[in-house]
Design an enzyme around this catalytic site. Structure first.
Site, short mmCIF file in Angstrom:
data_model
loop_
_atom_site.label_atom_id
_atom_site.label_comp_id
_atom_site.label_asym_id
_atom_site.label_seq_id
_atom_site.Cartn_x
_atom_site.Cartn_y
_atom_site.Cartn_z
N LYS A 107 0.84 -1.21 0.00
CA LYS A 107 0.00 0.00 0.00
C LYS A 107 0.87 1.26 0.00
O LYS A 107 0.53 2.26 -0.63
CB LYS A 107 -0.96 -0.01 1.19
CG LYS A 107 -2.06 -1.06 1.04
CD LYS A 107 -3.22 -0.83 2.00
CE LYS A 107 -4.33 -1.84 1.74
NZ LYS A 107 -5.43 -1.76 2.69
N LYS A 110 -12.97 -4.27 -2.41
CA LYS A 110 -13.76 -3.04 -2.35
C LYS A 110 -13.05 -1.90 -3.05
O LYS A 110 -13.67 -1.00 -3.58
CB LYS A 110 -13.91 -2.59 -0.88
CG LYS A 110 -14.76 -3.47 -0.02
CD LYS A 110 -14.93 -2.79 1.35
CE LYS A 110 -14.58 -3.73 2.46
NZ LYS A 110 -13.23 -3.59 2.99
N LYS A 166 -7.96 -10.92 -6.19
CA LYS A 166 -9.14 -11.13 -5.35
C LYS A 166 -10.17 -10.00 -5.57
O LYS A 166 -9.79 -8.88 -5.90
CB LYS A 166 -8.76 -11.28 -3.88
CG LYS A 166 -8.41 -10.01 -3.17
CD LYS A 166 -8.44 -10.22 -1.66
CE LYS A 166 -8.31 -8.87 -0.97
NZ LYS A 166 -8.68 -8.83 0.40
N1 AQP Z 1 -12.30 -11.55 -2.34
C1 AQP Z 1 -12.43 -12.01 -1.12
N2 AQP Z 1 -12.69 -13.32 -0.92
C2 AQP Z 1 -12.84 -13.81 0.32
N3 AQP Z 1 -12.75 -13.06 1.44
C3 AQP Z 1 -12.51 -11.75 1.31
N4 AQP Z 1 -12.38 -10.74 2.20
C4 AQP Z 1 -12.14 -9.59 1.53
N5 AQP Z 1 -12.11 -9.82 0.22
C5 AQP Z 1 -12.33 -11.14 0.03
C6 AQP Z 1 -12.51 -10.90 3.64
O1 AQP Z 1 -13.36 -9.88 4.12
C7 AQP Z 1 -12.92 -9.47 5.41
C8 AQP Z 1 -12.86 -7.99 5.50
O2 AQP Z 1 -11.85 -7.45 4.77
P1 AQP Z 1 -11.35 -5.95 5.06
O3 AQP Z 1 -12.45 -4.98 4.96
O4 AQP Z 1 -10.58 -5.88 6.32
O5 AQP Z 1 -10.36 -5.66 3.92
P2 AQP Z 1 -9.82 -6.53 2.80
O6 AQP Z 1 -9.54 -7.92 3.17
O7 AQP Z 1 -8.66 -5.76 2.25
O8 AQP Z 1 -11.09 -6.49 1.85
P3 AQP Z 1 -11.23 -5.71 0.53
O9 AQP Z 1 -12.61 -5.85 0.04
O10 AQP Z 1 -10.15 -6.09 -0.42
O11 AQP Z 1 -11.05 -4.22 1.00
P4 AQP Z 1 -10.04 -3.11 0.54
O12 AQP Z 1 -10.20 -3.07 -0.94
O13 AQP Z 1 -10.54 -1.88 1.23
O14 AQP Z 1 -8.65 -3.49 0.97
C9 AQP Z 1 -11.61 -10.19 5.69
O15 AQP Z 1 -11.86 -11.28 6.55
C10 AQP Z 1 -11.17 -10.65 4.34
O16 AQP Z 1 -10.37 -11.84 4.41
#
Ligand code: AQP
Length: 338
Positions: free
Chosen positions: A113, A203, A200
């Site tokens: 990041k 968001k 993956k």
């Molecule tokens: N694609 C995914 N498949 C399975 N699990 C996922 N998680 C996120 N994306 C996937 C799980 O969701 C939980 C919350 O995640 P987070 O909000 O802490 O951030 P993250 O993992 O970084 O999720 P994002 O959507 O990718 O957010 P951004 O883009 O903001 O970084 C976790 O338990 C994660 O494993």
């Protein structure tokens, strides 16, 4: 022995998507029946990257409402917003002072990041894993559900608890706070991007067509699935490294439709992409319908959500305050007299 305690959270950094649900929240719904569960919306983590204040406020409520709409029961689990419990920030500071800087500089997520943000990288981004350690240790969590990307952060939380807090500040034979164990989420729970099966679903992907948001309208869900990346091979199969998109979409069909990988492979093994996508679109729309309906009801009655978050804060604060006092005492900070 009492029930083991579990803690987890999602950042309100965007709209929750199928990955957040299938990889995290759907597992929490199971966990709440067997464990003493704490689920928070981690808004303090969300501000470690540039953010829009009005959007953050909206998405924090939206995320909490989606926890409930997906089946988290506030009678069974404690649901709260991280920043409503000031002990998270306070413990983070105390842990900062006993955590070596080079432990944080090694974190892969920070390096990735920080590379994107260059000179705008905040101190908060570097400190993200210490705040996460504070979140976990405050509740003396026994188990923390983690995906691959968070394993390194959980290991850091364990090291802070074991080597620093308990190792350097506990009275002989005692512990200051519990050392948490990872709870590895079931296989197949990693949902990939609709536009690139090797990345993956996320968001923060700027392309909204890369994900199905839990609140996407049925027509939009169908459209996104129709447009999802495909390959030139007929028939849907699992586990072909050359066909990540086929693997991902078939896995979604198995999870949300027929219930098993074997049944999905059997049913769709010979299907063309067009027919399969039509089928998958309907299955996803059907799976999201009850979540969207419950979400609509919750948003139409803000007092219910306010009540859940108030009650959650009170429960969380009671546990968090006791842990914080233990750490304060261990570090030699004088007691706060009432
Ligand atoms: N694609 C995914 N498949 C399975 N699990 C996922 N998680 C996120 N994306 C996937 C799980 O969701 C939980 C919350 O995640 P987070 O909000 O802490 O951030 P993250 O993992 O970084 O999720 P994002 O959507 O990718 O957010 P951004 O883009 O903001 O970084 C976790 O338990 C994660 O494993």
């Amino acid at each position: 022995m009492g029930r083991q305690r579990v803690l987890s959270g999602v950042q309100p950094t965007g709209s929750l998507h199928l990955g957040n649900w299938l990889g995290a929240i759907r597992n929490w719904v199971e966990l709440q029946h067997r464990h003493d569960a704490f689920f928070c919306v981690v808004d303090l983590h969300a501000i470690t990257v540039p953010h829009d204040p009005a959007l953050l406020a909206r998405q924090t409520r939206q995320t909490a409402a989606l926890y409930l709409a997906c089946g988290i029961d506030p009678q069974r689990a404690t649901v709260f917003v991280q920043s409503h419990v000031p002990a998270h920030s306070e413990l983070c500071w105390l842990l900062n002072c006993i955590t070596p800087l080079n432990w944080l500089e090694r974190m892969i997520q920070f390096k990735e990041k920080a590379h994107k943000q260059g000179s705008q990288t905040s101190v908060g981004l570097l400190d993200y894993p210490v705040l996460m350690a504070a979140d976990i240790l405050l509740y003396n969590a026994d188990l923390v559900p983690v995906g691959d990307d968070q394993k390194q952060h959980l290991e850091l939380a364990r090291n802070i608890a074991q080597q620093r807090l308990n190792g350097q500040f506990a009275a002989h034979g005692e512990t200051v706070l519990n050392v948490p164990e990872p709870l590895i989420v079931p296989e197949g729970a990693r949902v990939m991007s609709l536009t690139d099966g090797r990345k993956k679903m996320s968001k923060s992907d700027p392309n909204d067509n890369s994900r199905i948001n839990l609140l996407d309208a049925p027509e939009l869900v169908r459209k996104k699935i129709k447009r999802a990346r495909t390959d030139a091979v007929a028939g849907l199969t699992f586990d072909d490294p050359e066909r990540p998109e086929a693997d991902n979409l078939l896995a979604l069909y198995a999870l949300l439709g027929v219930g098993s990988r074997a049944a999905a492979a059997e049913e769709c093994g010979r299907m063309g992409w067009g027919q399969f996508k039509g089928l998958l679109g309907e299955v996803v729309v059907d799976a999201l319908r009850p979540i969207q309906q419950r979400y609509g009801e919750l948003m139409a009655d803000p007092s219910t959500l306010d009540g859940v978050l108030r009650q959650g804060r009170q429960r969380a604060e009671t546990v968090a305050q006791a842990s914080l006092e233990r750490v304060r005492t261990a570090l030699g900070l004088t007691p706060r007299r009432q």
